[in-house]
Design a protein around this motif. Sequence first.
Motif, short mmCIF file in Angstrom:
data_model
loop_
_atom_site.label_atom_id
_atom_site.label_comp_id
_atom_site.label_asym_id
_atom_site.label_seq_id
_atom_site.Cartn_x
_atom_site.Cartn_y
_atom_site.Cartn_z
N GLY A 151 64.30 46.59 37.63
CA GLY A 151 64.92 45.73 36.63
C GLY A 151 63.87 44.84 35.97
O GLY A 151 64.20 43.84 35.33
N SER A 152 62.58 45.20 36.12
CA SER A 152 61.50 44.36 35.59
C SER A 152 61.53 44.33 34.06
O SER A 152 61.29 43.29 33.44
CB SER A 152 60.14 44.88 36.08
N GLY A 153 61.81 45.47 33.44
CA GLY A 153 61.89 45.52 31.98
C GLY A 153 63.00 44.61 31.48
O GLY A 153 62.83 43.84 30.53
N GLU A 154 64.14 44.67 32.15
CA GLU A 154 65.29 43.85 31.78
C GLU A 154 64.96 42.36 31.90
O GLU A 154 65.32 41.56 31.03
CB GLU A 154 66.46 44.21 32.70
#
Lengths: 309, 309, 309, 309
Positions: free
Chosen positions: B245-248
């Motif tokens: 979920g790093s991009g989010e």
Amino acid sequence: MPDLDSVVREISEEMAARADRGAVADYIPELAHVDPGRFGLAVIDADGRLSAGGDSETLFSIQSISKVFTLTLALGMVGDRLWKRVGREPSGNPFNSIVQLERERGVPRNPFINAGAIAVTDVILSGHEPREALGEILRFMQFLAQDQTITIDATVAASEKRTGFRNTALANYMRSFGVIENPVDYTLGVYFHHCAIAMTCRQLAAAGRFLAHNGRNPSTGHSVVSPERARRINAIMLTCGHYDGSGEFAYRVGLPGKSGVGGGILAVAPGRASIAVWSPGLDEAGNSHLGRIALERLTQRMGWSVFGA
Amino acid sequence: MPDLDSVVREISEEMAARADRGAVADYIPELAHVDPGRFGLAVIDADGRLSAGGDSETLFSIQSISKVFTLTLALGMVGDRLWKRVGREPSGNPFNSIVQLERERGVPRNPFINAGAIAVTDVILSGHEPREALGEILRFMQFLAQDQTITIDATVAASEKRTGFRNTALANYMRSFGVIENPVDYTLGVYFHHCAIAMTCRQLAAAGRFLAHNGRNPSTGHSVVSPERARRINAIMLTCGHYDGSGEFAYRVGLPGKSGVGGGILAVAPGRASIAVWSPGLDEAGNSHLGRIALERLTQRMGWSVFGA
Amino acid sequence: MPDLDSVVREISEEMAARADRGAVADYIPELAHVDPGRFGLAVIDADGRLSAGGDSETLFSIQSISKVFTLTLALGMVGDRLWKRVGREPSGNPFNSIVQLERERGVPRNPFINAGAIAVTDVILSGHEPREALGEILRFMQFLAQDQTITIDATVAASEKRTGFRNTALANYMRSFGVIENPVDYTLGVYFHHCAIAMTCRQLAAAGRFLAHNGRNPSTGHSVVSPERARRINAIMLTCGHYDGSGEFAYRVGLPGKSGVGGGILAVAPGRASIAVWSPGLDEAGNSHLGRIALERLTQRMGWSVFGA
Amino acid sequence: MPDLDSVVREISEEMAARADRGAVADYIPELAHVDPGRFGLAVIDADGRLSAGGDSETLFSIQSISKVFTLTLALGMVGDRLWKRVGREPSGNPFNSIVQLERERGVPRNPFINAGAIAVTDVILSGHEPREALGEILRFMQFLAQDQTITIDATVAASEKRTGFRNTALANYMRSFGVIENPVDYTLGVYFHHCAIAMTCRQLAAAGRFLAHNGRNPSTGHSVVSPERARRINAIMLTCGHYDGSGEFAYRVGLPGKSGVGGGILAVAPGRASIAVWSPGLDEAGNSHLGRIALERLTQRMGWSVFGA
């Protein structure tokens, strides 16, 4: 703070002299002819002042850097509905991988890998003729760069069309899941052509200024996107802009950026500058070898990393 | 700019009132008992002023947030040699995936997924008894937070040890490739214990201040790491700090951050503040649901995103 | 040994009466119209005697069963050089998976998954016009079945061509690695057409007789392949003939066999009989549900399993 | 038909003379000491007559060949309930791959890859002490071979236990999904020990006779399993018995077989013979190099392939 003109000049000279230049992309035959000895750098600061060095006025094929602008355009057309067709997470795979598509039912990880950019192109195409969609993309680039002379290199587009079997595979694969909606040939035609837009470092830096300044070009006053959308596009550039080398770019350069296999990189220093660099030799992840090193030097000397002064 | 105290208070009140709270982690039995209704937030600005709200003085298990500090410690011990044992690219896979390890001969993608943090722990352990290594990690946390009362929750550590089959699999797998060098039980013992460090939001925000200020705590004047290393750790937090979920997180919050399955998140606004938030309910990617929303509010209202004002 | 005629009749009656029939393939629109209530069975023994039941004289689309015959034809043309373009190991993946191709540089695992059969078709096509290659395949089928009336269902071929995006993806993907050498449209055209050959159970059983009798049709005396090659084709059918259900088919039926999504299965009892069964409803792995059950009954009652009397 | 004694003698002489011998397994240190020049072959026909050549009376570590016998034993204990814990499809991956386990929630593809055999061992262990379970396995081997002298090589077992990190990873990984139910150390202890059973070619061929004769040893008259179960075990051996080289073995040899990294192979010619071969050098897929070639010779000359006379 050091003088930007001097820094740009020194970096350009250092890069021109280096022997390690990476390997010019050969998977698009037309790009393989480019001289690996070229290097150009253009920086436009918040006041619109240009600092440039090396081959900053030479045209090169922007290739995947066009994905930043097609993403911007598609978000303007359909807003957050775009995210049903493409994700926004790093992929952990090379730029042209098809493995992730099988696991996640044809929805590409993010708009900056090939599959994702093809899906974004398909959104722009919807309801239009390919010629119209392409015209719209080109006019958007001309408007952003405030330069009507920007064109598409038809030879490069044709070269990629002839040899782009892997992109054809990606597009058909997404079509089988309904993620691509238009005829595959149409979508790929537009995709290959917008990747073949030719620009100089100066033009590219000009086109990227809205991302550095909260969505607005401070010289023309044109508002391209909302401040929030500008930040979000920058975030995707930082986490996904360099394929499977995105972590490395963030670690070394510390700026949102997007690379192309033509050897160009567009980088954004929020509040400070829009930067374009070009050197055709690529590293293993498909990103410009000297381009990345030049940007690392620039952010270190100017203190422009988003991760600390 | 809005008043930070007011903003922190308003966010804390909003979060306390929300019904959507995510699901408390149940894979570590001891953590499953935590009340999902808790929420705490602590922000320490460049002058050392604390703004806090909600349960900011309640101890919680920092879990994977400890990975930021063990990375810092390991880099201090072996420098860039660390990168032979672990990469720094986003993984594109869940936090406990073993698939990537098989493909890449046991070298974890980055120090913030479980496998990577276990490899980093193994580096810290080298040449020491587990008890000594663990003491060193704990003293480092106490020094950073300037608080000798910080301890390890032995019940949580024991609970994870009893049920941590997947981490045991990851460690043995890396051991088979020689990426783990110490006896697996020793390395995992230290790993499970440093994940079980208990801290309050206030303590955690204090411990993270060096990352917000070029490697130096501006109140004590202690230099923890060089400015360049601080920027680089922040870069890894931004690209890899929230698993898949790093991009989010980058897209919505726009700050370097690291989450833990205990529901805590440490976030860094370079030049401005160190932030810790805690709410035990997690989203699908294993990151604090309300913690992320609270940070999104905070950066929007304060204009703290690294991607634009 | 029980009387074959009685066994075939009893199995045909039992299958006609069963309510569980699987689901008719819908990914090729034209095939979705077939009546799921149909069932046919034809067995030709070593003496050339036919035992048949149910709809054994109804034409159906042989689909992937054609892969057995294109493999035979391609081996006749290029011999063991074929194995540079395709492997002969079970894939451990569904019939249309692309994941394995990325990992193994475009070389399909075996000639019976879609990618492998497309590669085999490309070998047959080399140096010919698509029309010629297709004519050769069709004449080979007519020769094997000793029946000039066998034709291609052009409607089915056109239906698959219009919707075969995933096969188009596979072919372009292999083309990008050089595993496909002809224009992708040509290869796929031939592939879609030979999959659309329509045959009855009786015709199909006749065509497969050479595989049951050491490469030679005992009635005509025609030698099609060497005994060794017949054994080897049977071996590939046993390990790879039912996609990701090949292990299950070997476990339950115990004969070399090849299924098609049209609901047909060709099975070979070495030294004893050639068997064709057809029932359009498929199981989860894409193999005929009742077809497999009928074959299980048949081999149990006749004692025909290759794995023991 | 050629004389079996002569064929066995000629093959043994040819193999003793060959220079290409593969590489002795080095991942279990104790096995690395074995002389690569050794070769043994033993064939027992339906009448119980032994034909043997080379080092057929030398003890070697049967390793994964024990998986055939633990599968037989576990099926006897829990019947078809076993198939909830392990599948029966070829894996398409190397013997010690963990990738498939992640995708399929910890259920191994088949009982003949390491993960699958560990799961089968766990079933045998259930409700017993490790020592008892191991005793049962050993007594079963002694009973099958009618030879009380068969024992376990404790040095090999200890060597594998010290270095079996990958198997420890597999077991813990399955434990995390609940596929392994006993303490991992117990299950692995039994697994490492039954892999370390030492046998001669003659003893191994004797132990495998029930599989060649419908579940019954024709000399003793002991019925070990039902005819159906014998066929089914043979089917799994044929599709899965040689890891990612199972297709190749079926293609070249045409018999159900199971290999071990000690260099042994047990092969079954239904109705005809039980065969054991041993040569320590392995090919790339981890199967005995000369063992496979010897079996290819044997089946060709005797006409024993299950795929045609």
